[in-house]
Design a protein around this motif. Structure first.
Motif, PDB file in Angstrom:
ATOM      1  N   LYS A 117       0.835  -1.197   0.000  1.00  0.00           N
ATOM      2  CA  LYS A 117       0.000   0.000   0.000  1.00  0.00           C
ATOM      3  C   LYS A 117       0.876   1.255   0.000  1.00  0.00           C
ATOM      4  O   LYS A 117       1.944   1.275   0.607  1.00  0.00           O
ATOM      5  N   ASP A 165      -6.738   4.293  -4.471  1.00  0.00           N
ATOM      6  CA  ASP A 165      -7.812   3.800  -3.618  1.00  0.00           C
ATOM      7  C   ASP A 165      -9.106   4.552  -3.954  1.00  0.00           C
ATOM      8  O   ASP A 165      -9.072   5.693  -4.403  1.00  0.00           O
ATOM      9  N   TYR A 179       4.711  -0.221   4.516  1.00  0.00           N
ATOM     10  CA  TYR A 179       4.011   0.623   3.562  1.00  0.00           C
ATOM     11  C   TYR A 179       5.047   1.383   2.753  1.00  0.00           C
ATOM     12  O   TYR A 179       6.196   1.501   3.153  1.00  0.00           O
ATOM     13  N   LEU A 211      -4.287   7.205   2.813  1.00  0.00           N
ATOM     14  CA  LEU A 211      -4.066   6.044   1.957  1.00  0.00           C
ATOM     15  C   LEU A 211      -4.226   6.466   0.510  1.00  0.00           C
ATOM     16  O   LEU A 211      -5.231   7.060   0.140  1.00  0.00           O
ATOM     17  N   THR A 237      -2.597   1.165  -4.122  1.00  0.00           N
ATOM     18  CA  THR A 237      -1.779  -0.035  -4.117  1.00  0.00           C
ATOM     19  C   THR A 237      -0.808   0.035  -5.286  1.00  0.00           C
ATOM     20  O   THR A 237      -1.187   0.445  -6.375  1.00  0.00           O
TER      21      THR A 237
END
Lengths: 86, 85
Positions: free
Chosen positions: B13, B45, B73, B21, B24
């Motif tokens: 991620k 996302d 991450y 966020l 990916t």
């Protein structure tokens, strides 16, 4: 020349003396330096020299001469013995 | 020096340093002439607003310059994120 990194996986690696080394299994990235550090090569040619049971080797990016349909690296005498039987 | 295998990065991620966020990771663009890592290709996302970013279809380009660190991450700097390479 910009390439997607997944296109490198599986390419055959040869030296400039036309000795087969192996296939690209993975690529090592230097995150801080933001560049390719090495190619991890597997399926090694057992005739290139002393492998001592290693399954793979890392080819530093600086000895790579060219990447196209195959990966061409500099032939380093002493590391790659050549495919001729001595 | 912080080194990582590419296959380690698959499906990691991408997160900005303010905790958002982004998406990916899908692929990495490299310059084989110089060995420089140029861009990350990220699948954004659903919650992420991609306005103003470099896009190719549903994929987003993140300049590798923006990458701060890669552990569990991929952390990118939110200020450098918009810069086009």
């Amino acid at each position: 020349m910009k390439t997607q990194i997944t296109e490198l996986f599986g390419l055959s690696v040869y030296t400039d003396k036309a000795v087969f080394v192996g296939n690209v299994d993975d690529i090592v990235l230097d995150v801080d330096g933001k560049k390719i550090d090495a190619l991890a090569v597997g399926n090694l040619n057992p005739e290139i020299g002393e492998l001592k049971g290693y399954k793979g080797m890392q080819i530093p990016f600086r000895i790579i001469k060219s990447v196209g349909d195959i990966v061409l690296i500099r032939h380093i005498a002493g590391v790659f013995k050549g495919s001729k039987k001595e | 020096m912080n080194k990582t295998f590419c296959r380690n990065l698959a499906k990691k991620k991408v997160m900005s340093n303010d905790g958002m966020l982004i998406g990916t990771i899908k692929n990495i663009i490299v310059d084989l002439g110089t060995g420089q890592v140029v861009d990350l290709i990220v699948k954004p996302d659903d919650t992420f607003n991609t306005d103003g970013f470099r896009m190719d279809g549903d994929k987003m380009f993140v300049p590798f310059e923006a990458v701060k660190d890669i552990k569990d991450y991929i952390v990118v700097d939110r200020y450098l994120l918009r810069k086009s390479a």
